[in-house]
Design a protein around this motif. Structure first.
Motif, PDB file in Angstrom:
ATOM      1  N   HIS A 107       8.918   1.229  -5.494  1.00 40.35           N
ATOM      2  CA  HIS A 107       9.017   2.423  -4.636  1.00 40.35           C
ATOM      3  C   HIS A 107       8.116   3.515  -5.209  1.00 40.35           C
ATOM      4  CE1 HIS A 107      11.809   3.412  -7.890  1.00 40.35           C
ATOM      5  NE2 HIS A 107      11.749   4.672  -7.522  1.00 40.35           N
ATOM      6  N   HIS A 108       7.878   4.556  -4.417  1.00 35.12           N
ATOM      7  CA  HIS A 108       7.154   5.712  -4.939  1.00 35.12           C
ATOM      8  C   HIS A 108       8.197   6.691  -5.471  1.00 35.12           C
ATOM      9  CE1 HIS A 108       3.902   8.675  -5.259  1.00 35.12           C
ATOM     10  NE2 HIS A 108       4.891   9.529  -5.059  1.00 35.12           N
ATOM     11  N   CYS A 109       8.074   7.084  -6.744  1.00 31.13           N
ATOM     12  CA  CYS A 109       9.083   7.969  -7.352  1.00 31.13           C
ATOM     13  C   CYS A 109       8.535   9.393  -7.446  1.00 31.13           C
ATOM     14  CB  CYS A 109       9.453   7.447  -8.743  1.00 31.13           C
ATOM     15  SG  CYS A 109      10.606   8.531  -9.596  1.00 31.13           S
ATOM     16  N   HIS A 123       0.859  -1.186   0.000  1.00 35.58           N
ATOM     17  CA  HIS A 123       0.000   0.000   0.000  1.00 35.58           C
ATOM     18  C   HIS A 123       0.894   1.235   0.000  1.00 35.58           C
ATOM     19  CE1 HIS A 123      -3.699   2.254   0.775  1.00 35.58           C
ATOM     20  NE2 HIS A 123      -2.910   3.043   1.498  1.00 35.58           N
ATOM     21  N   CYS A 124       0.703   2.128  -0.985  1.00 32.16           N
ATOM     22  CA  CYS A 124       1.508   3.360  -1.021  1.00 32.16           C
ATOM     23  C   CYS A 124       0.782   4.429  -0.226  1.00 32.16           C
ATOM     24  CB  CYS A 124       1.731   3.823  -2.456  1.00 32.16           C
ATOM     25  SG  CYS A 124       2.567   5.431  -2.512  1.00 32.16           S
ATOM     26  N   SER A 125       1.459   4.953   0.804  1.00 29.66           N
ATOM     27  CA  SER A 125       0.809   5.942   1.667  1.00 29.66           C
ATOM     28  C   SER A 125       0.681   7.294   0.963  1.00 29.66           C
ATOM     29  CB  SER A 125       1.605   6.096   2.963  1.00 29.66           C
ATOM     30  OG  SER A 125       2.929   6.461   2.637  1.00 29.66           O
ATOM     31  N   ILE A 126       1.420   7.505  -0.125  1.00 32.98           N
ATOM     32  CA  ILE A 126       1.321   8.777  -0.863  1.00 32.98           C
ATOM     33  C   ILE A 126       0.169   8.682  -1.884  1.00 32.98           C
ATOM     34  CG2 ILE A 126       2.546  10.412  -2.350  1.00 32.98           C
ATOM     35  CD1 ILE A 126       5.166   9.284  -1.069  1.00 32.98           C
ATOM     36  N   CYS A 127       0.174   7.621  -2.702  1.00 35.64           N
ATOM     37  CA  CYS A 127      -0.885   7.447  -3.717  1.00 35.64           C
ATOM     38  C   CYS A 127      -2.182   6.927  -3.099  1.00 35.64           C
ATOM     39  CB  CYS A 127      -0.434   6.485  -4.811  1.00 35.64           C
ATOM     40  SG  CYS A 127       1.071   6.977  -5.643  1.00 35.64           S
ATOM     41  N   LYS A 128      -2.085   6.344  -1.890  1.00 39.57           N
ATOM     42  CA  LYS A 128      -3.230   5.794  -1.157  1.00 39.57           C
ATOM     43  C   LYS A 128      -3.924   4.679  -1.931  1.00 39.57           C
ATOM     44  CE  LYS A 128      -3.522   9.960   1.512  1.00 39.57           C
ATOM     45  NZ  LYS A 128      -2.320  10.569   0.948  1.00 39.57           N
ATOM     46  N   GLN A 152       4.335   9.179  -9.170  1.00 39.12           N
ATOM     47  CA  GLN A 152       3.524   7.980  -8.931  1.00 39.12           C
ATOM     48  C   GLN A 152       4.432   6.819  -8.515  1.00 39.12           C
ATOM     49  OE1 GLN A 152       1.440   6.125 -12.109  1.00 39.12           O
ATOM     50  NE2 GLN A 152       3.053   6.361 -13.620  1.00 39.12           N
ATOM     51  N   CYS A 153       3.777   5.694  -8.199  1.00 37.78           N
ATOM     52  CA  CYS A 153       4.551   4.520  -7.783  1.00 37.78           C
ATOM     53  C   CYS A 153       5.203   3.840  -8.976  1.00 37.78           C
ATOM     54  CB  CYS A 153       3.611   3.511  -7.121  1.00 37.78           C
ATOM     55  SG  CYS A 153       3.218   3.918  -5.439  1.00 37.78           S
ATOM     56  N   VAL A 154       6.281   3.131  -8.700  1.00 33.14           N
ATOM     57  CA  VAL A 154       6.881   2.241  -9.690  1.00 33.14           C
ATOM     58  C   VAL A 154       6.514   0.828  -9.250  1.00 33.14           C
ATOM     59  CG1 VAL A 154       9.043   1.426 -10.703  1.00 33.14           C
ATOM     60  CG2 VAL A 154       8.784   3.852 -10.098  1.00 33.14           C
TER      61      VAL A 154
HETATM   62 ZN   LIG Z   1       2.852   5.917  -4.720  1.00 34.56          ZN
END
Ligand SMILES: [Zn+2]
Ligand SMILES: [Zn+2]
Length: 332
Positions: A185-187, A172-177, A192-194
């Motif tokens: 990783h989130h770039c 779960h990406c805490s930035i993109c939710k 956005q996420c990779v």
């Molecule tokens: Zn992300």
């Protein structure tokens, strides 16, 4: 000359990879000291310097804005990239192209360089707009079927935010939710996420930028060599503002060129440095892709190893099959 620049480049790339991958910043010896400088001392000194310039309150505020920029989805770094990249090309166009063709650089490099830059820009756009493999209720079944749980890093578990079962290798990406398949990783540069579906575009993005930076830097060095021979700088005598005379040396020639062509010399140095950093970054990711391990998994494996737990990578199919998995991946 070109050979030595290439050698320095390769030595630099492998040194960076070695420091990043193999050496603990808390060990002894000169390489650990370098790692300590990069990961511990520079961040600490930056904080101290910031409290001196901005004060404690100012530093807290600056940290808040900094954290906002890196912790919330926003196009800040995409804009920074576009300013640097398009600005760099315009400077090259204005100050470098007028010296082409010359005995060291043929006209061909002007076109091939522009084409390479255009390709690099397209890879950036692709890396920004191709989704990383977002998991939702509609595609959950397909994602669950993709990778087995290894019962070491991944066990059947629910995402507390998305309220769905977490497929193996997702995070779960805490930035993109959102939950992302084979999350790497989130770039911040592509905002956005990779993950599973856009990893190949991310690799193409860093590889193409490493190549264009190194190519532009190399052609820039050749243009400078042309200027040095055309203006006979190696045998010239230089005079400073106070009228003092200096014999020619590489340091004096460098200072002269920096004063005469500041923007162009700056771009050449920036290109060579960025080519080095991005080349190292690409090799790091390519080797990780070859082992079929994500950046996220690498951190988890290191934590397991610290506890003395051995983990077998059940996702490893062999180097080229792993690379093929990355190339074949698409939206599920
Ligand atoms: Zn992300
Ligand atoms: Zn989630």
């Amino acid at each position: 000359m070109g050979f030595w620049v290439l050698m320095m480049y390769l030595v630099g790339v492998f040194s960076i990879i070695f420091v990043l991958l193999c050496v603990s910043p808390y060990g002894t010896g000169p390489i650990s000291a370098l790692s300590r400088m990069i990961f511990v001392h520079i961040p600490n000194y930056s904080y101290l310097l910031s409290t001196k310039i901005l004060g404690v309150q100012g530093t807290i505020k600056a940290k808040y804005y900094f954290m906002y920029i890196i912790n919330e989805p926003n196009p800040f770094f995409q804009i920074v990239y576009l300013v640097l990249s398009i600005g760099g090309y315009i400077i090259y166009f204005l100050y470098g192209f007028p010296f082409i063709p010359n005995p060291y650089v043929s006209e061909f490099h002007m076109y091939i360089g522009s084409l390479l830059y255009f390709i690099a820009l397209i890879t950036f756009i692709c890396a920004c707009i191709v989704p990383p493999g977002i998991i939702d209720k509609s595609n959950l079944k397909n994602h669950l079927a993709m990778f087995a749980y290894d019962n070491a890093l991944y066990k059947p578990n629910d995402c507390s935010s998305c309220k769905i079962q977490k497929p193996a290798r997702s995070k779960h990406c805490s930035i993109c939710k959102v939950c992302v398949s084979k999350h790497d990783h989130h770039c911040i540069w592509i905002n956005q996420c990779v993950g599973y579906a856009n990893y190949k575009y991310f690799l193409a993005f860093i590889l193409s930028h490493s190549l264009i930076c190194f190519y532009a830097g190399q052609v820039g060095v050749m243009i400078m060599m042309h200027i040095i021979y055309k203006e006979k700088l190696l045998t010239a005598t230089f005079t400073d503002a106070k009228g003092r005379e200096f014999k020619s040396s590489w340091t004096v020639i460098f200072q002269y060129l920096l004063q005469r062509y500041p923007a162009f010399v700056f771009i050449i140095i920036l290109c060579l440095m960025m080519g080095l950093v991005l080349g190292g970054f690409f090799l790091y990711h390519f080797l990780m892709a070859g082992k079929n391990i994500t950046s996220n998994e690498r951190v988890k494996v290191m934590k397991l190893e610290e506890k003395g737990v051995e983990r077998e990578n059940i996702y490893n199919l062999g180097f080229w099959k792993n690379i093929n998995e990355v190339i074949d991946a698409g939206e599920i």
